[in-house]
Design a protein around this motif. Structure first.
Motif, short mmCIF file in Angstrom:
data_model
loop_
_atom_site.label_atom_id
_atom_site.label_comp_id
_atom_site.label_asym_id
_atom_site.label_seq_id
_atom_site.Cartn_x
_atom_site.Cartn_y
_atom_site.Cartn_z
N LEU A 68 -6.82 1.86 3.57
CA LEU A 68 -6.89 1.62 5.00
C LEU A 68 -8.28 1.85 5.58
O LEU A 68 -8.69 1.16 6.53
N MET A 69 -9.03 2.80 5.03
CA MET A 69 -10.35 3.10 5.59
C MET A 69 -11.40 2.06 5.21
O MET A 69 -12.47 2.01 5.82
N THR A 70 -11.11 1.26 4.18
CA THR A 70 -12.06 0.21 3.82
C THR A 70 -11.92 -1.02 4.71
O THR A 70 -12.85 -1.83 4.80
N ALA A 71 -10.77 -1.18 5.36
CA ALA A 71 -10.55 -2.35 6.22
C ALA A 71 -11.52 -2.41 7.39
O ALA A 71 -12.07 -3.49 7.68
N PRO A 72 -11.80 -1.31 8.12
CA PRO A 72 -12.77 -1.40 9.22
C PRO A 72 -14.17 -1.78 8.76
O PRO A 72 -14.93 -2.38 9.53
N ILE A 73 -14.52 -1.43 7.53
CA ILE A 73 -15.85 -1.79 7.02
C ILE A 73 -16.00 -3.30 6.97
O ILE A 73 -17.07 -3.86 7.26
N VAL A 74 -14.91 -3.99 6.60
CA VAL A 74 -14.93 -5.45 6.57
C VAL A 74 -15.22 -5.99 7.97
O VAL A 74 -16.03 -6.92 8.14
N GLY A 75 -14.56 -5.41 8.97
CA GLY A 75 -14.78 -5.87 10.35
C GLY A 75 -16.21 -5.66 10.81
O GLY A 75 -16.79 -6.51 11.50
N VAL A 76 -16.79 -4.52 10.44
CA VAL A 76 -18.18 -4.23 10.83
C VAL A 76 -19.14 -5.23 10.18
O VAL A 76 -20.02 -5.79 10.84
N LEU A 77 -18.97 -5.46 8.88
CA LEU A 77 -19.86 -6.39 8.18
C LEU A 77 -19.69 -7.81 8.68
O LEU A 77 -20.65 -8.58 8.76
N ALA A 78 -18.44 -8.17 9.02
CA ALA A 78 -18.18 -9.53 9.51
C ALA A 78 -18.77 -9.77 10.89
O ALA A 78 -18.98 -10.93 11.29
N SER A 79 -19.05 -8.72 11.63
CA SER A 79 -19.60 -8.87 12.99
C SER A 79 -21.12 -8.85 13.01
O SER A 79 -21.72 -9.05 14.08
N LEU A 80 -21.76 -8.63 11.87
CA LEU A 80 -23.22 -8.61 11.82
C LEU A 80 -23.78 -10.02 12.00
O LEU A 80 -23.12 -11.02 11.67
N PRO A 81 -24.99 -10.13 12.51
CA PRO A 81 -25.58 -11.47 12.72
C PRO A 81 -25.97 -12.19 11.44
O PRO A 81 -26.21 -13.39 11.46
N GLY B 108 -2.51 16.93 -9.19
CA GLY B 108 -1.10 17.09 -9.53
C GLY B 108 -0.22 17.18 -8.31
O GLY B 108 1.01 17.25 -8.43
N LYS B 109 -0.80 17.18 -7.13
CA LYS B 109 -0.03 17.27 -5.89
C LYS B 109 0.22 15.87 -5.37
O LYS B 109 -0.71 15.15 -4.99
N GLN B 110 1.48 15.49 -5.31
CA GLN B 110 1.82 14.12 -4.93
C GLN B 110 1.42 13.80 -3.50
O GLN B 110 1.02 12.67 -3.21
N ALA B 111 1.51 14.76 -2.60
CA ALA B 111 1.14 14.51 -1.20
C ALA B 111 -0.34 14.20 -1.08
O ALA B 111 -0.74 13.27 -0.35
N PHE B 112 -1.18 14.94 -1.79
CA PHE B 112 -2.62 14.69 -1.76
C PHE B 112 -2.95 13.33 -2.36
O PHE B 112 -3.80 12.59 -1.85
N ALA B 113 -2.28 13.01 -3.47
CA ALA B 113 -2.52 11.73 -4.13
C ALA B 113 -2.12 10.57 -3.22
O ALA B 113 -2.85 9.58 -3.09
N ALA B 114 -0.95 10.69 -2.57
CA ALA B 114 -0.49 9.63 -1.67
C ALA B 114 -1.44 9.45 -0.50
O ALA B 114 -1.79 8.32 -0.12
N GLY B 115 -1.89 10.57 0.07
CA GLY B 115 -2.84 10.48 1.18
C GLY B 115 -4.15 9.86 0.77
O GLY B 115 -4.74 9.06 1.52
N GLY B 116 -4.62 10.19 -0.42
CA GLY B 116 -5.87 9.60 -0.91
C GLY B 116 -5.76 8.10 -1.12
O GLY B 116 -6.69 7.34 -0.80
N ILE B 117 -4.63 7.65 -1.64
CA ILE B 117 -4.43 6.21 -1.87
C ILE B 117 -4.40 5.46 -0.55
O ILE B 117 -5.07 4.42 -0.39
N VAL B 118 -3.65 5.95 0.40
CA VAL B 118 -3.57 5.29 1.71
C VAL B 118 -4.94 5.27 2.37
O VAL B 118 -5.36 4.26 2.96
N ALA B 119 -5.67 6.39 2.27
CA ALA B 119 -6.99 6.48 2.90
C ALA B 119 -7.95 5.45 2.31
O ALA B 119 -8.69 4.78 3.05
N VAL B 120 -7.96 5.31 1.00
CA VAL B 120 -8.89 4.37 0.36
C VAL B 120 -8.60 2.94 0.82
O VAL B 120 -9.53 2.18 1.14
N ILE C 158 0.83 -1.20 0.00
CA ILE C 158 0.00 0.00 0.00
C ILE C 158 0.87 1.25 0.00
O ILE C 158 0.66 2.18 -0.80
N PHE C 159 1.85 1.30 0.89
CA PHE C 159 2.69 2.50 0.97
C PHE C 159 3.58 2.64 -0.26
O PHE C 159 3.88 3.75 -0.68
N PHE C 160 3.99 1.52 -0.84
CA PHE C 160 4.76 1.58 -2.08
C PHE C 160 3.92 2.21 -3.20
O PHE C 160 4.38 3.10 -3.92
#
Length: 287
Positions: free
Chosen positions: A208-221, A194-206, A90-92
């Motif tokens: 890493l932020m989707t991982a907790p959604i998996v945990g929430v869905l997996a805990s549903l009855p 065109g800003k590399q810092a914004f692009a990098a932050g957006g990639i990491v966010a997409v 991801i960080f690469f």
């Protein structure tokens, strides 16, 4: 009285060589992108992060190979290696993808590219292939080191080596799936700024932020929600495909009967990323 123009010959030599065409442009963009991914031909600062990540993954592969050759214990398989290295990947991607496309947006070189017979599809294909190749090498080379450690210490001769080959090839295929998926998502996000810092932050966010959604869905009855939980994150999506194909249940996912759904979503996600990238650069080319 009419004014007459004067043409001055200042000594520029005309190009009389062969016109190589679009394929040569694609190849040049691909080679340049692959080299840029590892900082080759750039400053020492640009080489630090990609080679640091590559070095860490090589070190892990060497340790895995050494442990297997000395005590015979398999820490993790070729396919599990990619899963274990997911955060490094991801960080690469977050660092490399903006270097491949955001720099062109910021520096304004895209109009120069598209003033030639280079099409938006050629640009997208070259950049996508370059990043996917870089990610695949990041995984494939350490996997090959793991293979060498196992092949040279096997106690069953050629049969043992052949069995390792049969394990390595699917591992390389699994790494290719990681490379294609992450390259498509990373380039799509990076192509909007065109800003590399914004692009990098957006990639990491997409990623890493989707991982907790998996945990929430997996805990549903709901059993269906539990089985489909892995679809919410690219990392678990790929792991789910591996579990469906190989039967490896070490991922912790309960796919149930929805294994084919994971494969269908992966194909649709990769295709959507490429189509959106193509639409994005067609728009840029028309400006």
């Amino acid at each position: 009285m009419s004014e007459a123009g004067v043409i001055h010959d200042i000594g520029y030599q005309r190009y009389d060589g062969p016109r190589l065409g679009r394929f040569a442009m694609q190849q040049a963009l691909y080679v340049h992108g692959l080299r840029a991914a590892y900082g080759l031909g750039r400053s020492a600062k640009a080489k630090i992060f990609p080679w640091l990540v590559f070095g860490i993954m090589l070190l892990v592969a060497v340790i895995v190979a050494a442990v297997r050759s000395t005590i015979g214990e398999v820490i993790f398989t070729y396919t599990q290696f990619a899963d274990q290295m997911s955060f490094l990947i991801i960080f690469f991607v977050a660092i490399v993808a903006p270097q491949l496309v955001s720099r062109d947006l910021r520096s304004g070189t895209l109009p120069l590219y598209f003033s030639r017979p280079l099409r938006a599809a050629d640009y997208v294909a070259a950049k996508f292939a370059a990043l996917a190749s870089a990610i695949w090498l990041l995984l494939g080379v350490p996997q090959f080191i793991m293979f060498l450690g196992a092949a040279f210490t096997t106690k069953t001769g050629f049969k043992g080596v052949w069995n390792e080959v049969l394990d390595l090839v699917p591992g390389w295929g699994y790494s290719l799936l990681w490379a294609v998926m992450f390259a498509g998502i990373g380039l799509l996000i990076a192509s909007f700024t065109g800003k590399q810092a914004f692009a990098a932050g957006g990639i990491v966010a997409v990623f890493l932020m989707t991982a907790p959604i998996v945990g929430v869905l997996a805990s549903l009855p709901s059993t269906t929600a539990n089985s489909l939980a892995g679809l919410a994150s690219p990392m678990t999506l790929i792991a789910g495909i591996n579990q469906w194909i190989s039967g490896d249940e070490g991922t912790g996912l309960d796919l149930g009967r929805f294994g084919p759904v994971y494969a269908i979503e992966a194909v649709c996600l990769i295709a959507s990323c490429l189509l959106l990238l193509l639409a994005r650069y067609r728009k840029v080319a028309s400006l």
